[in-house]
Scaffold this motif. Structure first.
Motif, PDB file in Angstrom:
ATOM      1  N   MET A   1       0.861  -1.204   0.000  1.00 32.00           N
ATOM      2  CA  MET A   1       0.000   0.000   0.000  1.00 32.00           C
ATOM      3  C   MET A   1       0.889   1.242   0.000  1.00 32.00           C
ATOM      4  O   MET A   1       1.804   1.367   0.806  1.00 32.00           O
ATOM      5  N   ASN A   2       0.633   2.151  -0.945  1.00 31.57           N
ATOM      6  CA  ASN A   2       1.437   3.378  -1.050  1.00 31.57           C
ATOM      7  C   ASN A   2       0.834   4.455  -0.144  1.00 31.57           C
ATOM      8  O   ASN A   2      -0.273   4.917  -0.368  1.00 31.57           O
ATOM      9  N   ASN A   3       1.590   4.838   0.896  1.00 34.32           N
ATOM     10  CA  ASN A   3       1.083   5.874   1.803  1.00 34.32           C
ATOM     11  C   ASN A   3       1.396   7.276   1.316  1.00 34.32           C
ATOM     12  O   ASN A   3       0.962   8.265   1.908  1.00 34.32           O
ATOM     13  N   ASN A   4       2.208   7.395   0.268  1.00 30.13           N
ATOM     14  CA  ASN A   4       2.546   8.712  -0.274  1.00 30.13           C
ATOM     15  C   ASN A   4       1.458   9.119  -1.256  1.00 30.13           C
ATOM     16  O   ASN A   4       1.386   8.599  -2.371  1.00 30.13           O
ATOM     17  N   VAL A   5       0.614  10.047  -0.819  1.00 29.90           N
ATOM     18  CA  VAL A   5      -0.503  10.458  -1.671  1.00 29.90           C
ATOM     19  C   VAL A   5      -0.511  11.981  -1.790  1.00 29.90           C
ATOM     20  O   VAL A   5       0.091  12.694  -0.987  1.00 29.90           O
ATOM     21  N   ILE A   6      -1.199  12.458  -2.826  1.00 26.85           N
ATOM     22  CA  ILE A   6      -1.277  13.901  -3.071  1.00 26.85           C
ATOM     23  C   ILE A   6      -2.048  14.571  -1.935  1.00 26.85           C
ATOM     24  O   ILE A   6      -3.125  14.119  -1.529  1.00 26.85           O
ATOM     25  N   TYR A   7      -1.468  15.680  -1.459  1.00 25.68           N
ATOM     26  CA  TYR A   7      -2.126  16.466  -0.399  1.00 25.68           C
ATOM     27  C   TYR A   7      -2.741  17.731  -0.999  1.00 25.68           C
ATOM     28  O   TYR A   7      -3.866  18.093  -0.696  1.00 25.68           O
ATOM     29  N   GLY A   8      -1.994  18.406  -1.881  1.00 20.80           N
ATOM     30  CA  GLY A   8      -2.515  19.633  -2.506  1.00 20.80           C
ATOM     31  C   GLY A   8      -2.056  19.740  -3.946  1.00 20.80           C
ATOM     32  O   GLY A   8      -1.023  19.202  -4.330  1.00 20.80           O
ATOM     33  N   ILE A   9      -2.850  20.434  -4.774  1.00 19.65           N
ATOM     34  CA  ILE A   9      -2.505  20.627  -6.202  1.00 19.65           C
ATOM     35  C   ILE A   9      -2.690  22.095  -6.529  1.00 19.65           C
ATOM     36  O   ILE A   9      -3.740  22.684  -6.256  1.00 19.65           O
ATOM     37  N   ASN A  10      -1.648  22.705  -7.136  1.00 20.72           N
ATOM     38  CA  ASN A  10      -1.737  24.098  -7.565  1.00 20.72           C
ATOM     39  C   ASN A  10      -1.108  24.180  -8.946  1.00 20.72           C
ATOM     40  O   ASN A  10       0.105  24.355  -9.079  1.00 20.72           O
TER      41      ASN A  10
ATOM     42  N   ASP B   1       3.781  14.860   5.080  1.00 25.45           N
ATOM     43  CA  ASP B   1       4.345  13.926   6.085  1.00 25.45           C
ATOM     44  C   ASP B   1       4.966  12.674   5.454  1.00 25.45           C
ATOM     45  O   ASP B   1       4.496  11.554   5.654  1.00 25.45           O
ATOM     46  N   THR B   2       6.019  12.881   4.679  1.00 23.14           N
ATOM     47  CA  THR B   2       6.723  11.719   4.112  1.00 23.14           C
ATOM     48  C   THR B   2       8.213  12.002   4.085  1.00 23.14           C
ATOM     49  O   THR B   2       8.637  13.147   3.959  1.00 23.14           O
ATOM     50  N   ASP B   3       9.004  10.937   4.231  1.00 25.01           N
ATOM     51  CA  ASP B   3      10.446  11.098   4.057  1.00 25.01           C
ATOM     52  C   ASP B   3      10.932  10.107   2.997  1.00 25.01           C
ATOM     53  O   ASP B   3      12.078   9.689   2.983  1.00 25.01           O
ATOM     54  N   SER B   4      10.022   9.750   2.073  1.00 28.20           N
ATOM     55  CA  SER B   4      10.347   8.728   1.066  1.00 28.20           C
ATOM     56  C   SER B   4      11.135   9.283  -0.110  1.00 28.20           C
ATOM     57  O   SER B   4      11.703   8.525  -0.884  1.00 28.20           O
TER      58      SER B   4
END
Length: 584
Positions: free
Chosen positions: A1-10, A18-21
């Motif tokens: 499961m990929n926990n790195n997901v989009i938070y905001g788009i501009n 909240d990732t250090d990947s």
């Protein structure tokens, strides 16, 4: 499961929370369609990514996957005679897959993976290879030999070698063992990060001119092989036309043309022209030594920023094979505008005219990658950079032009009034300059004789003198000038119309060899010197003008073919005869 997901788009800027990947400058894939992106900012809370494709349809919660490598391009045979977008995706292959418009997330290999290449091996088992050395060659086009080089970071002893034959780009053709006992397979291609300059053995002084066949450039404002030049000019002054002429005629081995944020119809004109053009050196189609990177104004803005780096990386790759490469960037202003737009989305503090504070360092980074060098493969190669600048309203005091001036040594200033008067190339001979004279004059003296430099200096002095006299003429008219000053104005007109103006559509005038450029100056200066003698005898200048010699010299560029330079002797004899008759 990929926990790195989009938070905001501009717009093209996407954030992950909240990732250090991810690492700085890492290439990532964004969303379900695997859009290509690059990490450009990391804080303890947010990771910021710029996406090189249209972000329409992305939403918070979509996955972001890292690749573990920086933004890079695939280097190998098949680059030449191809058309790429800003991130090295082949447009022809994408068209076959998705039609006239690039579909998002189009994943097509940069180079044709199914094509076979006729490889000739250059190493044997037991040979030691250092980084950058050539291990095989193959004919990429009928006029360009592609030389496969060991990655600059590798070295070792060859343990396996395949026989000469037909191979695809991902086939292993040799194996080397490095000093740590690790084995590395050598293929027909390698990857390289676009923001990292490729290493060379030694940088060389720019002492050989890049001959363009354009008189105002070659004679008055020359550029060296491995030199840097800027062509600034407002709308309609002929920036693109000048770059087309340089791409067609300059004596570089390979041309890389980057259309960065230009109009689509302009780019399609380039494609049409280049496919029809016959290269004068090889009598083969021009595309046999040309790479086009098309990043038009309707393509995603972030890819514009990448296109310049993609272009320079391809240029360095061919330089490392020992070729002289000329790269045209049209235009760096659109690239700077992309920087400004992304900087605005990132809410960075704007500097002059809204451009980011790091604009000068980015321009320096780009132009510094030009140069002539002794390359790791043992030969000599160069990358000449010619960047068009599009200042709004022809205002050369704006930040992109001013900062480009700091990092380039040739400035071909295009003039709106010259362009509107149909004087092409519209390079203003007063505002332009070249800083390569000291480096190149020894070459000119050796190959064209001492007098070439003397003729250029005398011709330039006449243009400067005319410029001063025209200030007086504007105020009180030309009638009050003495005859010797009227003669300067008349000779300068011949220089402007007969020498500096050049017709790109005329068979004899589109490209002019240096020897003819020298003889044209010689004839004009000879007429000036003889006419000066006549005027000194107080014979009215009107008598000299009536002879029609000045008008005849304005047309000599058409009347004397490039292969009939002996005809200049007839012109010199006619000047002596007609003006001699006046002196008797």
């Amino acid at each position: 499961m990929n926990n790195n997901v989009i938070y905001g788009i501009n717009g093209p800027v996407v954030t992950v929370k909240d990732t250090d990947s991810f690492e700085m400058m890492e290439m990532v894939h964004v969303g379900e369609q695997n859009l290509v992106g690059e990490v450009i900012g990391i804080t303890d809370r947010l990771t910021t990514i710029q996406v090189y494709e249209e972000t329409t349809g992305l939403k918070p919660g979509d996955p972001v996957t890292g690749t573990g490598a920086p933004m890079n391009v695939l280097l190998g045979p098949g680059i030449i005679d191809n058309i790429f977008d800003g991130i090295e995706r082949p447009l022809k292959a994408i068209e076959e897959q998705s039609g006239a418009f690039i579909s998002r997330g189009a994943s097509v290999s940069s180079l044709d993976t199914e094509r076979y290449w006729a490889v000739t091996m250059k190493v044997a088992v037991g040979d030691r290879l250092e980084g950058g050395q050539i291990y095989a060659t193959l004919p990429e086009t009928p006029i360009i030999e592609h030389r496969l080089m060991l990655h600059p970071d590798l070295s070792g002893v060859v343990r396996e070698v395949k026989p000469d034959g037909e191979y695809k780009i991902f086939d292993t053709i040799a194996v080397i063992e490095d000093d740590f006992g690790e084995r590395h397979e050598l293929q027909l291609c390698q990857q390289w990060p676009i923001r990292t300059a490729r290493p060379v053995k030694q940088r060389l002084t720019p002492s050989i001119p890049l001959i363009t066949g354009q008189r105002v450039m070659d004679t008055f404002f020359p550029i060296a092989k491995g030199g840097t030049a800027a062509i600034p000019g407002g709308f309609g002054t002929g920036k693109t036309m000048n770059q087309h002429q340089l791409a067609k005629w300059c004596d570089a081995d390979i041309i890389i043309y980057v259309g960065c944020g230009e109009r689509g119809n302009e780019m399609s004109q380039v494609l049409d022209e280049f496919s029809e053009l016959i290269d004068p050196k090889s009598n083969r189609p021009m595309t046999d030594r040309t790479v086009l990177i098309a990043n038009t104004s309707n393509m995603p803005v972030a890819a514009r920023e990448a296109s310049i780096y993609t272009g320079i990386t391809l240029a360095e790759y061919y330089r490392d094979m020992g070729y002289h490469v000329a790269m045209m960037a049209d235009s760096t202003s659109r690239w700077a505008e992309a920087l400004r737009e992304i900087s605005g989305r990132l809410e960075e503090m704007p500097a002059e005219e809204g451009f980011p504070a790091y604009l000068p360092s980015r321009l320096a980074e780009f132009y510094e990658r030009g140069g002539r060098a002794e390359v790791l493969s043992g030969g000599e190669g160069s990358v000449s950079l010619i960047g068009a600048v599009s200042p709004q309203g022809s205002d050369f005091s704006e930040p992109v032009t001013q900062n480009t001036k700091r990092f380039t040594r040739v400035f071909w200033a295009l003039d709106k009034s010259l362009a509107y008067a149909r004087h092409y190339p519209a390079i203003n001979w007063i505002n332009s300059y070249s800083e390569y004279f000291n480096d190149l004059d020894p070459w000119f003296k050796k190959n064209l004789g001492e007098e070439f430099v003397e003729y250029r200096n005398r011709t330039s002095a006449l243009l400067q003198e005319e410029n001063s006299l025209m200030e007086i003429v504007k105020l009180i008219g030309s009638d009050v000038l003495p005859d010797n000053q009227k003669l300067v104005i008349e000779t300068a007109r011949v220089i402007r119309v007969g020498l500096l103006q050049q017709n790109a559509f005329h068979a004899e005038d589109t490209y002019v060899p240096l020897e003819k450029q020298k003889l044209m100056m010689k004839v004009i200066l000879h007429l000036h010197a003889k006419a000066k003698e006549v005027v000194a005898r107080e014979i009215p200048i009107s008598k000299v003008i009536e002879l029609g010699l000045f008008d005849k010299l304005t047309k000599m560029k058409y009347d004397i073919p490039n292969n009939r330079l002996d005809m200049f002797d007839d012109y010199l004899a006619e000047i002596d005869e007609k003006l001699g008759a006046l002196l008797q």
